[in-house]
Design an enzyme around this catalytic site. Structure first.
Site, PDB file in Angstrom:
ATOM      1  N   ARG A 120     -27.362 -34.281  21.741  1.00 50.94           N
ATOM      2  CA  ARG A 120     -26.934 -34.038  23.144  1.00 50.94           C
ATOM      3  C   ARG A 120     -27.174 -35.234  24.058  1.00 50.94           C
ATOM      4  O   ARG A 120     -27.216 -35.096  25.280  1.00 50.94           O
ATOM      5  CB  ARG A 120     -27.603 -32.793  23.722  1.00 50.94           C
ATOM      6  CG  ARG A 120     -27.307 -31.535  22.948  1.00 50.94           C
ATOM      7  CD  ARG A 120     -27.565 -30.279  23.765  1.00 50.94           C
ATOM      8  NE  ARG A 120     -27.363 -29.102  22.967  1.00 50.94           N
ATOM      9  CZ  ARG A 120     -28.309 -28.496  22.266  1.00 50.94           C
ATOM     10  NH1 ARG A 120     -29.551 -28.943  22.312  1.00 50.94           N
ATOM     11  NH2 ARG A 120     -28.028 -27.423  21.563  1.00 50.94           N
ATOM     12  N   LYS A 142     -17.034 -44.859  30.556  1.00 55.68           N
ATOM     13  CA  LYS A 142     -15.972 -44.039  29.929  1.00 55.68           C
ATOM     14  C   LYS A 142     -16.076 -44.275  28.429  1.00 55.68           C
ATOM     15  O   LYS A 142     -15.832 -45.387  27.951  1.00 55.68           O
ATOM     16  CB  LYS A 142     -14.586 -44.464  30.407  1.00 55.68           C
ATOM     17  CG  LYS A 142     -14.062 -43.671  31.574  1.00 55.68           C
ATOM     18  CD  LYS A 142     -12.579 -43.937  31.820  1.00 55.68           C
ATOM     19  CE  LYS A 142     -12.117 -43.214  33.080  1.00 55.68           C
ATOM     20  NZ  LYS A 142     -10.711 -43.511  33.417  1.00 55.68           N
ATOM     21  N   GLU A 184      -6.295 -56.870  31.315  1.00 58.08           N
ATOM     22  CA  GLU A 184      -7.191 -56.153  32.245  1.00 58.08           C
ATOM     23  C   GLU A 184      -7.622 -57.063  33.399  1.00 58.08           C
ATOM     24  O   GLU A 184      -7.784 -56.597  34.529  1.00 58.08           O
ATOM     25  CB  GLU A 184      -8.432 -55.619  31.503  1.00 58.08           C
ATOM     26  CG  GLU A 184      -8.150 -54.684  30.321  1.00 58.08           C
ATOM     27  CD  GLU A 184      -7.748 -53.259  30.698  1.00 58.08           C
ATOM     28  OE1 GLU A 184      -7.358 -53.009  31.857  1.00 58.08           O
ATOM     29  OE2 GLU A 184      -7.804 -52.382  29.794  1.00 58.08           O
ATOM     30  N   ASN A 245      -6.785 -47.385  36.462  1.00 52.09           N
ATOM     31  CA  ASN A 245      -5.747 -46.997  35.504  1.00 52.09           C
ATOM     32  C   ASN A 245      -4.396 -47.632  35.844  1.00 52.09           C
ATOM     33  O   ASN A 245      -3.377 -47.251  35.255  1.00 52.09           O
ATOM     34  CB  ASN A 245      -5.618 -45.466  35.518  1.00 52.09           C
ATOM     35  CG  ASN A 245      -5.890 -44.850  34.160  1.00 52.09           C
ATOM     36  OD1 ASN A 245      -4.996 -44.245  33.583  1.00 52.09           O
ATOM     37  ND2 ASN A 245      -7.084 -44.999  33.639  1.00 52.09           N
ATOM     38  N   HIS A 252      -0.781 -46.300  27.798  1.00 52.71           N
ATOM     39  CA  HIS A 252      -1.282 -45.334  26.814  1.00 52.71           C
ATOM     40  C   HIS A 252      -0.134 -44.650  26.076  1.00 52.71           C
ATOM     41  O   HIS A 252      -0.241 -44.353  24.882  1.00 52.71           O
ATOM     42  CB  HIS A 252      -2.179 -44.296  27.494  1.00 52.71           C
ATOM     43  CG  HIS A 252      -3.548 -44.837  27.814  1.00 52.71           C
ATOM     44  ND1 HIS A 252      -4.445 -44.177  28.630  1.00 52.71           N
ATOM     45  CD2 HIS A 252      -4.166 -45.969  27.423  1.00 52.71           C
ATOM     46  CE1 HIS A 252      -5.560 -44.890  28.722  1.00 52.71           C
ATOM     47  NE2 HIS A 252      -5.413 -45.977  28.000  1.00 52.71           N
TER      48      HIS A 252
END
Ligand code: NAD
Ligand SMILES: O=C(O)C(=O)C[C@@H](O)[C@H](O)[C@H](O)COP(=O)(O)O
Ligand code: ZN
Length: 363
Positions: A120, A142, A184, A245, A252
């Site tokens: 966890r 992320k 990027e 994004n 994507h």
């Protein structure tokens, strides 16, 4: 040149991004973890380990168990996620295990998600080895893997404890991968920093030996750190982290429909940035001349602005339906009001997007 660490400000989850004397700083980190009785493990890929066979040992990781995975986008999958969990479980790693990602965005995203899931949640650290991972994926937490149905559809927000950026590692990075990282970098200029964009336009080129490189990497990290600090889990109703994004709704879809690894992520981002610019122009938010301005800089850094194979528009539109930014079944895009300023935009007619795909070479 500034050498001090940048801080990602997230209250109790805050962490430093180190830029100088990285092997020494890593050595000190490992020593302090071991002094506290904690175990250390590394996940990397075979190409990185081959390119830098002694880096980890010199950075204090001698006698550390290293899981070496195959290089490439297809490693960001359920199968390798499972294999990585077994790597920890087989060694009976406890909650005090500190897991290090030594690699590009694929290894960083996968390792971060393994760390978020195992017992966890255990601590993890990023040692990015590609330009893309230095300017983007190692920062912000992320983490995740791809599904056959879509990019990054499974994952968690799980912040690293620290990021160690050593641009000397880029000496061995293939030119195509360096160019992908520039996708990027250009994105950061277009979404938040006109000065960065103009600096890129003025550059003759950029490679691992360029004197400008370190400052550019730091600038991208600083932008990302601020955006993430303001909207860690992308919950802002507009703007916020979703702006990172820019170009990615298109990118994507391309990566998924072409098959993971056919286009490098940064290459797909190049096409996506061009399409996001065209979309902003069609919406009347930017002058037509900005299409040429954007395409020029994307091509200047050896990235595509159009598809190299005719993907099916219906497949691309289907893939877009699974984009995580969508709300109430409606596509959400990131567009620009000018180069250097991005916004989120909803309610775009899908016929308009289909037309953009057609112009990019889809059918
Ligand atoms: N989490 C995020 O915020 C975020 C941000 C951007 C991209 N991403 C993800 O990152 C991934 C792409 O990352 P990437 O471009 O770093 O790809 P990658 O991790 O596949 O690395 C690219 C290639 O370069 C090799 N390599 C890495 N470092 C090297 C070095 N120093 N010398 C020689 N070879 C080296 C790798 O083995 C691999 O073959 C995508 O899955 C993308 O979705 C995530
Ligand atoms: O950190 C972010 O937020 C980003 O959007 C950075 C992107 O460059 C990156 O490709 C990210 O993995 C995309 O995330 P996703 O949520 O669209 O899957
Ligand atoms: Zn990206």
């Amino acid at each position: 040149m500034q050498t001090q660490a940048l801080q990602v400000q997230l209250a109790e989850r805050s962490y430093p991004i180190h830029f100088s004397q990285v092997p020494e700083a890593l050595k000190a980190e490992i020593e302090s973890l071991r002094a506290a009785g904690r175990s250390v493990r590394v996940i990397s890929d075979a190409r990185v380990l081959h390119a830098h066979p002694s880096y980890l040992a010199q950075a204090g990781f001698e006698d550390t168990e290293i899981l070496s995975l195959p290089a490439g986008e297809t490693t960001k999958s359920i199968d390798f996620f499972s294999q990585s969990l077994s790597f920890l479980a087989d060694a009976a790693a406890n909650r005090d295990c500190a897991l290090f990602a030594f690699g590009g965005g694929v290894i960083g995203d996968l390792t971060g998600y393994v760390a978020a899931s195992y017992l966890r949640g255990i601590d993890f650290y990023q040692i990015p080895t590609t330009l893309l991972s230095m300017v983007d994926s190692s920062v912000g937490g992320k983490t995740g893997i791809n599904l056959p149905e879509g990019k990054n559809l499974v994952g968690a927000f799980w912040q690293p404890k620290a990021v160690y950026i050593d641009t000397a590692l880029l000496q061995t990075l293939p030119a195509r991968e360096f160019a992908a990282g520039m996708g990027e970098v250009i994105k950061y200029g277009m979404l938040a920093d006109l000065e960065l964009f103009n600096d890129l336009v003025a550059l003759d080129g950029l490679d691992a030996n360029s004197p400008e490189l370190a400052a550019i990497v730091r600038r991208c990290c600083a932008i990302k750190a601020q955006v993430v600090a303001d909207d860690e889990k992308e919950t802002a109703s507009s703007g916020g982290r979703a702006l990172l994004n820019l170009g990615h709704t298109f990118a994507h879809a391309i990566e998924n429909v072409a098959g993971y690894g056919q286009y490098l992520h940064g290459e797909a981002v190049g096409i996506g940035l061009s399409l996001a610019t065209q979309l902003s122009v069609v919406l009347g938010q930017m002058p037509h001349s900005d299409i040429r301005r954007a395409d020029r800089v994307i091509q200047q850094f050896h990235l595509p602005t159009r598809l190299n194979q005719a993907l099916k528009i219906s497949d691309l539109m289907d893939a877009m339906q699974r984009d995580k930014k969508n709300r109430s079944g409606r596509l959400r895009f990131v567009t620009m009001t000018e180069i250097g300023t991005a916004v989120t935009t909803d309610g775009i007619d899908s016929a308009l997007i289909e037309q953009l795909w057609r112009e990019a070479g889809a059918e």
